[in-house]
Design an enzyme around this catalytic site. Structure first.
Site, mmCIF file in Angstrom:
data_model
loop_
_atom_site.group_PDB
_atom_site.id
_atom_site.type_symbol
_atom_site.label_atom_id
_atom_site.label_comp_id
_atom_site.label_asym_id
_atom_site.label_seq_id
_atom_site.Cartn_x
_atom_site.Cartn_y
_atom_site.Cartn_z
ATOM 1 N N LYS A 29 0.834 -1.216 0.000
ATOM 2 C CA LYS A 29 0.000 0.000 0.000
ATOM 3 C C LYS A 29 0.867 1.264 0.000
ATOM 4 O O LYS A 29 0.623 2.191 -0.754
ATOM 5 C CB LYS A 29 -0.918 0.042 1.240
ATOM 6 C CG LYS A 29 -1.814 -1.180 1.389
ATOM 7 C CD LYS A 29 -2.753 -1.054 2.574
ATOM 8 C CE LYS A 29 -2.071 -0.942 3.927
ATOM 9 N NZ LYS A 29 -1.310 -2.142 4.341
ATOM 10 N N ARG A 88 -8.362 1.218 10.379
ATOM 11 C CA ARG A 88 -7.904 -0.145 10.650
ATOM 12 C C ARG A 88 -8.905 -0.918 11.482
ATOM 13 O O ARG A 88 -8.659 -2.076 11.815
ATOM 14 C CB ARG A 88 -6.580 -0.083 11.390
ATOM 15 C CG ARG A 88 -5.363 -0.382 10.489
ATOM 16 C CD ARG A 88 -4.145 -0.187 11.331
ATOM 17 N NE ARG A 88 -2.990 -0.919 10.959
ATOM 18 C CZ ARG A 88 -1.971 -0.418 10.273
ATOM 19 N NH1 ARG A 88 -2.034 0.781 9.766
ATOM 20 N NH2 ARG A 88 -0.889 -1.140 10.076
ATOM 21 N N ARG A 140 12.270 -6.182 3.969
ATOM 22 C CA ARG A 140 12.207 -4.721 3.880
ATOM 23 C C ARG A 140 13.304 -4.094 4.750
ATOM 24 O O ARG A 140 13.594 -4.561 5.834
ATOM 25 C CB ARG A 140 10.840 -4.240 4.373
ATOM 26 C CG ARG A 140 10.726 -2.747 4.429
ATOM 27 C CD ARG A 140 9.309 -2.283 4.445
ATOM 28 N NE ARG A 140 8.618 -2.564 5.695
ATOM 29 C CZ ARG A 140 7.333 -2.273 5.898
ATOM 30 N NH1 ARG A 140 6.608 -1.749 4.931
ATOM 31 N NH2 ARG A 140 6.767 -2.546 7.060
HETATM 32 P P1 AMP Z 1 2.035 0.660 9.267
HETATM 33 O O1 AMP Z 1 3.262 1.377 8.865
HETATM 34 O O2 AMP Z 1 0.777 1.158 8.598
HETATM 35 O O3 AMP Z 1 2.171 -0.839 9.188
HETATM 36 O O4 AMP Z 1 1.816 0.992 10.824
HETATM 37 C C1 AMP Z 1 2.798 0.703 11.783
HETATM 38 C C2 AMP Z 1 2.156 0.669 13.157
HETATM 39 O O5 AMP Z 1 1.583 1.950 13.464
HETATM 40 C C3 AMP Z 1 0.997 -0.312 13.324
HETATM 41 O O6 AMP Z 1 1.434 -1.631 13.593
HETATM 42 C C4 AMP Z 1 0.258 0.308 14.499
HETATM 43 O O7 AMP Z 1 0.927 0.077 15.718
HETATM 44 C C5 AMP Z 1 0.373 1.800 14.199
HETATM 45 N N1 AMP Z 1 -0.741 2.274 13.359
HETATM 46 C C6 AMP Z 1 -0.665 2.747 12.090
HETATM 47 N N2 AMP Z 1 -1.878 3.098 11.651
HETATM 48 C C7 AMP Z 1 -2.741 2.836 12.657
HETATM 49 C C8 AMP Z 1 -4.152 2.957 12.797
HETATM 50 N N3 AMP Z 1 -4.931 3.422 11.810
HETATM 51 N N4 AMP Z 1 -4.705 2.588 13.983
HETATM 52 C C9 AMP Z 1 -3.957 2.133 15.002
HETATM 53 N N5 AMP Z 1 -2.627 1.958 14.916
HETATM 54 C C10 AMP Z 1 -2.014 2.306 13.763
#
Ligand code: AMP
Length: 218
Positions: A13, A88, A127
């Site tokens: 994404k 999420r 990654r």
């Molecule tokens: P990502 O880079 O999108 O995989 O996000 C990394 C981490 O940030 C996730 O594992 C969550 O701990 C936190 N996070 C990101 N977006 C959200 C969201 N919409 N709601 C809650 N936690 C989030």
């Protein structure tokens, strides 16, 4: 165009959002990037979020909902936004609907990146992220010119704290338990379109562009 990118961690994404944002001038809003930046800067949001993130758990809804609601109000959202990593769960999806209604906007499309767990795991474990600018590379699919060094800023490339095998497992199970139900939520609203997150970057970009044309977003 106002778009949500939905799919498991490692679906690509963020990579697609960057390309789409450059190509079409829409703003890329990644809650993960915003939270990592807050952690790096040591803000109060960052301090509250860090342990959840390191453990692969979702941070509390109010933290991310406020962040996103404020971001999509800003002036640089002229040509729309691509939400990457938000919503999420159902609470976040409902809050997003409310926030958009309040500002007279709506979602044009929810792009679901259907991705096999094997592909997600391979992408996340390979990654490497830059400690300075946050750019992502992959040891096989997108290697940097010089091993361990960021092409863009010369920073060091490392495995993210939450890309370790244990935490990846946790993140995938959080996705299944909390996020996957949004596929049905948006299907019922009629905004969901599916693409294969298993495709490589270029092929997936071509598919998405075709879909935007079909949906008359371009
Ligand atoms: P990502 O880079 O999108 O995989 O996000 C990394 C981490 O940030 C996730 O594992 C969550 O701990 C936190 N996070 C990101 N977006 C959200 C969201 N919409 N709601 C809650 N936690 C989030």
């Amino acid at each position: 165009m106002n778009i949500v990118l939905l799919g498991p961690p490692g679906a690509g994404k963020g990579t697609q959002a960057k390309v789409l944002s450059q190509e079409f001038g829409v703003l890329h809003v990644s809650t993960g990037d915003m939270l990592r930046d807050a952690v790096k800067r040591g803000t109060s949001v960052g301090k509250s979020a860090k342990t959840y993130m390191d453990n692969g758990e979702l941070v509390p809804d109010d933290l991310v909902i406020n962040m996103v609601s404020e971001r999509i109000l800003q002036k640089d959202v002229k040509r729309g936004f691509l939400l990457d990593g938000f919503p999420r769960n159902k609470t976040q999806a409902l809050e997003l609907d409310d926030a958009l209604t309040r500002i007279g906007k709506s979602l044009d499309l929810v792009l679901y990146f259907k991705t096999s767990p094997e592909v997600s795991i391979e992408r996340l474990s390979g990654r490497r992220a830059c400690t300075e600018c946050g750019a992502n590379f992959h040891i096989r699919n997108m290697p940097p010119r010089k091993e361990g060094i960021c092409d863009h800023c010369g920073g060091s490339l490392v495995l993210r704290n939450d890309d370790t095998p244990e935490t990846v497992k946790r993140r995938l199970s959080v996705y299944e338990n909390e996020t996957e139900s949004l596929i049905e939520y948006y299907k019922q609203k009629g905004t969901l379109r599916e693409v294969s997150g298993n495709l490589d970057v270029k092929k997936l970009f071509t598919k998405i562009k075709g879909l935007f044309l079909e949906e008359r977003l371009l």
